[in-house]
Design a protein around this motif. Structure first.
Motif, PDB file in Angstrom:
ATOM      1  N   ARG A 132      32.786  30.960  74.883  1.00  0.00           N
ATOM      2  CA  ARG A 132      32.362  29.566  74.740  1.00  0.00           C
ATOM      3  C   ARG A 132      33.488  28.645  75.194  1.00  0.00           C
ATOM      4  O   ARG A 132      34.599  28.730  74.656  1.00  0.00           O
ATOM      5  CB  ARG A 132      32.001  29.267  73.282  1.00  0.00           C
ATOM      6  N   PRO A 133      33.236  27.770  76.189  1.00  0.00           N
ATOM      7  CA  PRO A 133      34.255  26.798  76.582  1.00  0.00           C
ATOM      8  C   PRO A 133      34.534  25.828  75.434  1.00  0.00           C
ATOM      9  O   PRO A 133      33.603  25.372  74.765  1.00  0.00           O
ATOM     10  CB  PRO A 133      33.624  26.085  77.790  1.00  0.00           C
ATOM     11  N   LEU A 134      35.789  25.533  75.199  1.00  0.00           N
ATOM     12  CA  LEU A 134      36.150  24.561  74.165  1.00  0.00           C
ATOM     13  C   LEU A 134      36.529  23.243  74.836  1.00  0.00           C
ATOM     14  O   LEU A 134      35.688  22.426  75.125  1.00  0.00           O
ATOM     15  CB  LEU A 134      37.284  25.107  73.299  1.00  0.00           C
ATOM     16  N   ALA A 135      37.790  23.056  75.132  1.00  0.00           N
ATOM     17  CA  ALA A 135      38.237  21.831  75.810  1.00  0.00           C
ATOM     18  C   ALA A 135      39.639  22.050  76.348  1.00  0.00           C
ATOM     19  O   ALA A 135      40.377  22.925  75.885  1.00  0.00           O
ATOM     20  CB  ALA A 135      38.220  20.644  74.838  1.00  0.00           C
ATOM     21  N   ASN A 136      39.985  21.242  77.366  1.00  0.00           N
ATOM     22  CA  ASN A 136      41.353  21.217  77.891  1.00  0.00           C
ATOM     23  C   ASN A 136      41.867  22.606  78.248  1.00  0.00           C
ATOM     24  O   ASN A 136      42.875  23.077  77.733  1.00  0.00           O
ATOM     25  CB  ASN A 136      42.290  20.554  76.882  1.00  0.00           C
ATOM     26  N   LEU A 137      41.105  23.291  79.133  1.00  0.00           N
ATOM     27  CA  LEU A 137      41.533  24.567  79.714  1.00  0.00           C
ATOM     28  C   LEU A 137      41.510  25.734  78.720  1.00  0.00           C
ATOM     29  O   LEU A 137      42.165  26.743  78.932  1.00  0.00           O
ATOM     30  CB  LEU A 137      42.937  24.445  80.306  1.00  0.00           C
ATOM     31  N   VAL A 138      40.757  25.604  77.650  1.00  0.00           N
ATOM     32  CA  VAL A 138      40.693  26.644  76.629  1.00  0.00           C
ATOM     33  C   VAL A 138      39.258  27.126  76.460  1.00  0.00           C
ATOM     34  O   VAL A 138      38.326  26.323  76.393  1.00  0.00           O
ATOM     35  CB  VAL A 138      41.217  26.137  75.272  1.00  0.00           C
ATOM     36  N   ILE A 139      39.094  28.447  76.418  1.00  0.00           N
ATOM     37  CA  ILE A 139      37.798  29.027  76.081  1.00  0.00           C
ATOM     38  C   ILE A 139      37.979  29.928  74.858  1.00  0.00           C
ATOM     39  O   ILE A 139      39.072  30.407  74.573  1.00  0.00           O
ATOM     40  CB  ILE A 139      37.194  29.836  77.241  1.00  0.00           C
ATOM     41  N   SER A 157      43.856  30.427  77.070  1.00  0.00           N
ATOM     42  CA  SER A 157      44.237  29.203  77.776  1.00  0.00           C
ATOM     43  C   SER A 157      44.524  29.505  79.241  1.00  0.00           C
ATOM     44  O   SER A 157      44.982  30.595  79.583  1.00  0.00           O
ATOM     45  CB  SER A 157      45.478  28.583  77.122  1.00  0.00           C
ATOM     46  N   PHE A 158      44.286  28.495  80.096  1.00  0.00           N
ATOM     47  CA  PHE A 158      44.451  28.675  81.530  1.00  0.00           C
ATOM     48  C   PHE A 158      45.342  27.588  82.115  1.00  0.00           C
ATOM     49  O   PHE A 158      45.509  26.510  81.539  1.00  0.00           O
ATOM     50  CB  PHE A 158      43.087  28.655  82.228  1.00  0.00           C
ATOM     51  N   ASP A 159      45.889  27.870  83.271  1.00  0.00           N
ATOM     52  CA  ASP A 159      46.698  26.923  84.016  1.00  0.00           C
ATOM     53  C   ASP A 159      45.783  25.805  84.543  1.00  0.00           C
ATOM     54  O   ASP A 159      44.624  26.055  84.879  1.00  0.00           O
ATOM     55  CB  ASP A 159      47.365  27.650  85.185  1.00  0.00           C
ATOM     56  N   PRO A 160      46.291  24.563  84.631  1.00  0.00           N
ATOM     57  CA  PRO A 160      45.456  23.453  85.124  1.00  0.00           C
ATOM     58  C   PRO A 160      44.816  23.689  86.488  1.00  0.00           C
ATOM     59  O   PRO A 160      43.745  23.138  86.767  1.00  0.00           O
ATOM     60  CB  PRO A 160      46.438  22.275  85.170  1.00  0.00           C
ATOM     61  N   LYS A 161      45.412  24.521  87.319  1.00  0.00           N
ATOM     62  CA  LYS A 161      44.839  24.764  88.650  1.00  0.00           C
ATOM     63  C   LYS A 161      43.488  25.470  88.573  1.00  0.00           C
ATOM     64  O   LYS A 161      42.735  25.495  89.554  1.00  0.00           O
ATOM     65  CB  LYS A 161      45.807  25.573  89.501  1.00  0.00           C
ATOM     66  N   TYR A 162      43.167  26.064  87.404  1.00  0.00           N
ATOM     67  CA  TYR A 162      41.897  26.779  87.264  1.00  0.00           C
ATOM     68  C   TYR A 162      40.789  25.912  86.647  1.00  0.00           C
ATOM     69  O   TYR A 162      39.682  26.402  86.432  1.00  0.00           O
ATOM     70  CB  TYR A 162      42.101  28.030  86.407  1.00  0.00           C
ATOM     71  N   ARG A 163      41.068  24.658  86.364  1.00  0.00           N
ATOM     72  CA  ARG A 163      40.059  23.799  85.761  1.00  0.00           C
ATOM     73  C   ARG A 163      38.808  23.731  86.653  1.00  0.00           C
ATOM     74  O   ARG A 163      38.909  23.519  87.864  1.00  0.00           O
ATOM     75  CB  ARG A 163      40.611  22.394  85.546  1.00  0.00           C
ATOM     76  N   GLY A 164      37.656  23.936  86.049  1.00  0.00           N
ATOM     77  CA  GLY A 164      36.399  23.882  86.777  1.00  0.00           C
ATOM     78  C   GLY A 164      36.011  25.178  87.464  1.00  0.00           C
ATOM     79  O   GLY A 164      34.909  25.291  88.007  1.00  0.00           O
ATOM     80  N   ALA A 206      30.414  35.184  81.778  1.00  0.00           N
ATOM     81  CA  ALA A 206      31.126  34.183  82.600  1.00  0.00           C
ATOM     82  C   ALA A 206      31.123  32.838  81.909  1.00  0.00           C
ATOM     83  O   ALA A 206      30.240  32.535  81.091  1.00  0.00           O
ATOM     84  CB  ALA A 206      30.488  34.076  83.973  1.00  0.00           C
ATOM     85  N   ALA A 207      32.122  32.016  82.223  1.00  0.00           N
ATOM     86  CA  ALA A 207      32.208  30.669  81.674  1.00  0.00           C
ATOM     87  C   ALA A 207      32.982  29.788  82.641  1.00  0.00           C
ATOM     88  O   ALA A 207      33.852  30.266  83.368  1.00  0.00           O
ATOM     89  CB  ALA A 207      32.882  30.677  80.314  1.00  0.00           C
ATOM     90  N   ILE A 208      32.652  28.498  82.617  1.00  0.00           N
ATOM     91  CA  ILE A 208      33.393  27.509  83.402  1.00  0.00           C
ATOM     92  C   ILE A 208      34.582  27.052  82.579  1.00  0.00           C
ATOM     93  O   ILE A 208      34.434  26.659  81.409  1.00  0.00           O
ATOM     94  CB  ILE A 208      32.500  26.318  83.775  1.00  0.00           C
ATOM     95  N   ILE A 209      35.760  27.077  83.169  1.00  0.00           N
ATOM     96  CA  ILE A 209      36.962  26.658  82.452  1.00  0.00           C
ATOM     97  C   ILE A 209      36.970  25.136  82.349  1.00  0.00           C
ATOM     98  O   ILE A 209      36.925  24.444  83.354  1.00  0.00           O
ATOM     99  CB  ILE A 209      38.221  27.157  83.194  1.00  0.00           C
ATOM    100  N   PRO A 210      36.976  24.604  81.136  1.00  0.00           N
ATOM    101  CA  PRO A 210      36.862  23.126  80.956  1.00  0.00           C
ATOM    102  C   PRO A 210      38.151  22.396  81.313  1.00  0.00           C
ATOM    103  O   PRO A 210      39.238  22.938  81.283  1.00  0.00           O
ATOM    104  CB  PRO A 210      36.552  23.004  79.468  1.00  0.00           C
TER     105      PRO A 210
END
Length: 230
Positions: free
Chosen positions: A136-143, A195-202, A226-230
């Motif tokens: 589940r995507p949460l917010a600010n690059l975190v799922i 958590s993901f690096d900002p370059k992976y947003r979207g 699969a999920a979209i990184i927020p």
């Protein structure tokens, strides 16, 4: 009781390399929790209070000894003193980890230690232990990644397993083969945040999971989610 030569290299360089591997493992909180040395636990408090100070002194002494610019007779004597103080504590740490029932062979080897001798202990098979994974995507690059055991429909890790190996990869194209999920981590509880690096947003992250038993053996794959990184 293990003799030094059974688990500790003979050469000073080899011993240092093993200690560095163990230290790197213990620097990751999730891995400390995995072996029962999490914050606030008796083993964790012992490690922080009794093991870390002589370990820090040993690592500093070895760096000084190993550096040609600072190597000297004094540096060598200081290293031997640091070794005499730390090696017995390191041995106690190894024996503690070795005899912790839920520490797998794979975990021991990641720490730089040998696996359990053949036949020393058994492990519950995982060849039929299926796992389901949810994201589940949460917010600010975190799922948020959660999982459950398909046999019991519970999110808790079965007592006879060490946890769930979560595999993932960020990809521009759909991933249908779990062997293409190049990154992984062991989750000892559900849910976990990733958590993901900002370059992976979207971008899209693909994930799958497998149960792991006490020998580091892996069960069947879950479905890929699969999920979209927020």
């Amino acid at each position: 009781m293990s003799r030094k030569k059974d688990w500790f290299p003979e050469s000073r360089v080899g011993r240092n390399e093993q200690i560095v591997r163990t230290t790197a493992f213990m620097s990751v909180e999730e891995k400390r929790i995995l072996i029962g040395c999490g914050p606030g636990t008796p083993n964790g408090k012992w490690y922080d209070a009794d093991c870390v100070p002589p370990l820090t002194a040993y690592l500093a002494a070895y760096r000084t000894y190993d550096n040609p610019a600072t190597n000297s007779r004094v540096a060598f004597d200081n290293l031997k003193e640091a070794e005499r103080a730390f090696y017995p504590i390191y041995r106690d740490f190894y024996l503690m980890v070795k005899h912790t029932p839920y520490v797998s062979d794979a975990t021991l080897e990641e720490m730089g230690f040998p696996p359990h001798p053949s036949g020393e202990r058994s492990a519950h098979p995982v060849n039929k232990s299926f796992i389901a994974i949810f994201v589940r995507p949460l917010a600010n690059l975190v799922i948020q990644v959660s999982f459950r055991d398909c046999g019991t429909n519970r999110s808790a890790v079965p007592y006879y397993l060490t946890g769930a190996m979560i595999y993932y990869v960020v990809s521009d194209t759909p991933v249908t083969n779990p062997n293409l999920l190049q990154q992984s981590f062991l989750a000892t509880r559900s849910p976990r945040r990733l958590s993901f690096d900002p370059k992976y947003r979207g971008k899209t992250v693909y994930l799958a999971a497998r149960w792991q038993n006490r020998r580091g053996e892996l069960g069947p794959w879950s479905e890929i989610v699969a999920a979209i990184i927020p």
